[in-house]
Write a protein that holds these residues in place. Structure first.
Motif, mmCIF file in Angstrom:
data_model
loop_
_atom_site.group_PDB
_atom_site.id
_atom_site.type_symbol
_atom_site.label_atom_id
_atom_site.label_comp_id
_atom_site.label_asym_id
_atom_site.label_seq_id
_atom_site.Cartn_x
_atom_site.Cartn_y
_atom_site.Cartn_z
ATOM 1 N N GLU A 110 0.827 -1.202 0.000
ATOM 2 C CA GLU A 110 0.000 0.000 0.000
ATOM 3 C C GLU A 110 0.866 1.259 0.000
ATOM 4 O O GLU A 110 0.666 2.172 -0.788
ATOM 5 C CB GLU A 110 -0.829 0.015 1.286
ATOM 6 N N ILE A 111 1.826 1.249 0.914
ATOM 7 C CA ILE A 111 2.656 2.445 1.090
ATOM 8 C C ILE A 111 3.536 2.677 -0.135
ATOM 9 O O ILE A 111 3.723 3.811 -0.596
ATOM 10 C CB ILE A 111 3.481 2.337 2.380
ATOM 11 N N MET A 112 4.058 1.581 -0.687
ATOM 12 C CA MET A 112 4.886 1.721 -1.888
ATOM 13 C C MET A 112 4.052 2.279 -3.038
ATOM 14 O O MET A 112 4.509 3.112 -3.820
ATOM 15 C CB MET A 112 5.465 0.360 -2.298
ATOM 16 N N ALA A 113 2.809 1.810 -3.149
ATOM 17 C CA ALA A 113 1.972 2.216 -4.275
ATOM 18 C C ALA A 113 1.458 3.636 -4.092
ATOM 19 O O ALA A 113 1.344 4.396 -5.052
ATOM 20 C CB ALA A 113 0.800 1.243 -4.412
ATOM 21 N N ASN A 114 1.154 3.983 -2.843
ATOM 22 C CA ASN A 114 0.475 5.250 -2.648
ATOM 23 C C ASN A 114 0.954 5.957 -1.376
ATOM 24 O O ASN A 114 0.229 6.062 -0.404
ATOM 25 C CB ASN A 114 -1.042 4.991 -2.581
ATOM 26 N N PRO A 115 2.211 6.417 -1.369
ATOM 27 C CA PRO A 115 2.732 7.083 -0.165
ATOM 28 C C PRO A 115 2.057 8.434 0.024
ATOM 29 O O PRO A 115 1.968 9.212 -0.926
ATOM 30 C CB PRO A 115 4.229 7.242 -0.462
ATOM 31 N N LYS A 116 1.562 8.689 1.260
ATOM 32 C CA LYS A 116 0.805 9.923 1.461
ATOM 33 C C LYS A 116 1.680 11.049 1.986
ATOM 34 O O LYS A 116 1.628 12.170 1.527
ATOM 35 C CB LYS A 116 -0.348 9.660 2.431
ATOM 36 N N HIS A 117 2.531 10.727 2.971
ATOM 37 C CA HIS A 117 3.351 11.774 3.580
ATOM 38 C C HIS A 117 4.577 12.082 2.715
ATOM 39 O O HIS A 117 5.141 11.170 2.105
ATOM 40 C CB HIS A 117 3.788 11.303 4.978
ATOM 41 N N PRO A 118 4.979 13.353 2.634
ATOM 42 C CA PRO A 118 6.143 13.711 1.790
ATOM 43 C C PRO A 118 7.390 12.895 2.119
ATOM 44 O O PRO A 118 8.143 12.514 1.216
ATOM 45 C CB PRO A 118 6.385 15.193 2.113
ATOM 46 N N TYR A 119 7.616 12.595 3.417
ATOM 47 C CA TYR A 119 8.813 11.833 3.796
ATOM 48 C C TYR A 119 8.755 10.429 3.216
ATOM 49 O O TYR A 119 9.752 9.918 2.691
ATOM 50 C CB TYR A 119 8.933 11.778 5.329
ATOM 51 N N THR A 120 7.571 9.804 3.297
ATOM 52 C CA THR A 120 7.415 8.459 2.744
ATOM 53 C C THR A 120 7.576 8.482 1.236
ATOM 54 O O THR A 120 8.188 7.574 0.645
ATOM 55 C CB THR A 120 6.033 7.888 3.115
#
Lengths: 275, 270
Positions: free
Chosen positions: B239-249
């Protein structure tokens, strides 16, 4: 690596030989002296001869007998002072090293004052209170040393406690007493032992300077320091009276330091690598 | 029931700076979680808080419940209680294996301490338990390593020995704080593979802390991203790889991608 190792154990052996010789002389002095310590029949300042191997002093006392008594004093001062410093210094240092901030800070302030306080002045105060004796000198030297040992111990403990392996050991559920025995003491020991040896040698020197000022063992017992002082006036006519106690003092300091070097080598395996 | 349940963990320095703020996450028995963040993000402090090893000068508040059968509050617990939990319920591996082992003690003796305490064995049984523990972390010459001082063995062997020590009390949760960062790249992947297989074999829960998304990706698929003491993102790695929400991520993911692309280009070029 083996070569380094054998050179190192040499220092332990040489040191042990020197110190056991001095110890042997001390033991003999307890049961036998060539002349009684207050015997003045030798004639004033007689040169070395068969009856007086190192000659006599200005009161006609045999120098060998006085040197032997001096060895006894040097060793007992060294051992007792280091013992006092060991007990008082280690306890205070460990306490400060482990303590909460406020206790650590007040202990450190106390130690700073004690270190800033000259041992000589401390000795004079103690002598003024208790009279001139060997015990007063030992107390003064031991207390002065305690402060130095305590400060070193505190620093070493703090440094070890900050290491990851202490955290790792605690993380696996080891209790504090066990951690102290397993990790803290073995890690501070190699440095401490060298400091103890240095202090042992310095105690001999400190006693010599106290005696030199007349604050040490009262006559007719003579420490190497007071022998040096007495020989000062006649050093041109009979130099051996100054040289002999001086050499013994040097041998004591060197011997103890060699032993400490050897012991540290045994206590710290990381030193056994190339050096 | 979770083996670890952190709720609203705050850690404050004596100067009043909040270095960990409102961190919450939980780990189920046998599950794995990656904690990602740069240095200073509060990830190591979180790890220390879990096992009750925060410096007494730091103030921690919130709740840390450890243990699946009989959960215990860690924050503010007395040392004696903590010592019964440490090692058995949770154990930790550190970044730098050279400093995590006592330089003056042979590996075998260091390993003997937790083994002896946990299994109440001594003598020959202890000796063979040491060899067994070193074999489990795939040390090829366990008898020699047991007789060696830390400075006499390689970095990889040291980290394996440190892992063996952490495993000695059979914890239900293993905390690995950047366990491969100080190692060579080749050794890194070996140690990662080792951790991966041991954690599965023993069915342990794992809290894996790293600054490196690629490393975390090899060992777990659930992550929590920390930034300046705050949880900025959490969820499954995909999920995070596909759609990182925070600028740091987003930055983390972008950098990981750049490296990936570079590797692809290098491969195609051959």
């Amino acid at each position: 690596m083996n070569q380094v190792k054998s050179r190192r154990s040499w220092s332990l052996i040489v040191g042990l030989v020197i110190i056991s010789t001095i110890t042997l002389v001390t033991l003999i002095s307890l049961v036998w002296l060539p002349y009684p310590i207050d015997n003045t029949d030798g004639g004033r300042l007689s040169p070395p001869s068969w009856s007086h191997l190192l000659g006599t002093d200005k009161l006609g006392r045999d120098l060998v007998a006085r040197l032997m008594v001096g060895a006894r004093i040097a060793l007992s001062v060294g051992f007792s002072a280091v013992l006092i410093a060991g007990i008082v210094g280690l306890t205070l240092g460990m306490a400060a090293g482990f303590a909460q901030r406020w206790l650590d800070e007040s202990l450190s302030a106390l130690l700073d004052i004690l270190i800033a306080f000259p041992t000589l002045l401390l000795a004079m105060l103690i002598v003024a209170a208790r009279g001139s004796s060997l015990t007063s000198a030992i107390f003064a030297i031991g207390l002065g040393m305690s402060a130095i040992i305590a400060r070193l111990t505190r620093l070493l403990v703090k440094r070890v406690l900050a290491k990851d392996f202490i955290t790792a050991s605690r993380a696996s559920g080891t209790s504090w007493p066990r951690i102290i025995v397993l990790h803290v003491l073995p890690n501070i020991w190699p440095t401490l032992i060298v400091s103890f040896a240095l202090q042992f040698g310095l105690a001999g020197l400190a006693e010599a300077s106290l005696s030199y000022l007349g604050l040490g063992a009262p006559p007719p017992n003579a420490s190497w320091g007071s022998l040096l002082q007495e020989a000062q006036a006649t050093v041109m006519t009979s130099p051996i009276a100054a040289i002999a106690p001086g050499l013994f003092l040097v041998a004591l300091v060197i011997g103890v330091n060699l032993i400490a070097d050897g012991l540290r080598e045994i206590a710290d395996p990381t030193l056994r690598r190339s050096r | 029931m979770n083996v670890l349940e952190i709720k609203n963990l705050d850690v404050t320095t004596p100067a009043g700076v909040k270095v960990v703020s409102g961190v919450s996450f939980s780990i189920a028995p046998g599950a794995r979680l990656g904690l990602i963040g740069e240095s200073g993000s509060g990830k190591s402090l979180t790890a220390l808080a879990v096992i009750g090893l925060l410096s007494s000068q730091l103030k921690a508040s919130g709740s840390v419940l450890l243990g699946d059968l009989n959960p215990q509050e860690i924050l503010g617990a007395p040392e004696r209680m903590l010592n019964t939990i440490r090692g058995k319920v949770a154990s930790i591996i550190f970044q730098e294996p050279l400093t995590a082992l006592d330089p003056l003690m042979k590996i075998g003796r260091q390993l003997a301490e937790p083994l002896r305490r946990h299994q109440a064995i001594s003598g020959d049984a202890l000796e063979s338990a040491i060899i067994e523990a070193l074999t489990e972390v795939r040390i090829t010459n366990p008898a020699r390593i047991a007789q060696s001082f830390p400075h006499q063995i390689s970095g990889g062997e040291r980290q394996r020995a440190a892992i063996a020590m952490a495993l000695a009390c059979q914890p239900s949760l293993l905390i690995a704080d950047e366990p491969t960062t100080a190692l060579d790249v080749t050794v890194q992947s070996e140690v990662l593979a080792l951790l991966d297989s041991i954690v599965s074999e023993r069915n342990m829960a794992l809290l894996f802390i790293s600054h490196d998304l690629a490393v975390v990706g090899q060992i777990t698929d659930t992550v929590v991203v920390l930034k300046d003491g705050f949880v900025v993102e959490s969820g499954s790695l995909q999920e995070i790889m596909a759609n990182p929400k925070h600028p740091y991520t987003q930055d983390l993911v972008k950098n990981a991608r750049v490296l990936d692309d570079a590797l692809d280009i290098a491969k195609d070029g051959k």
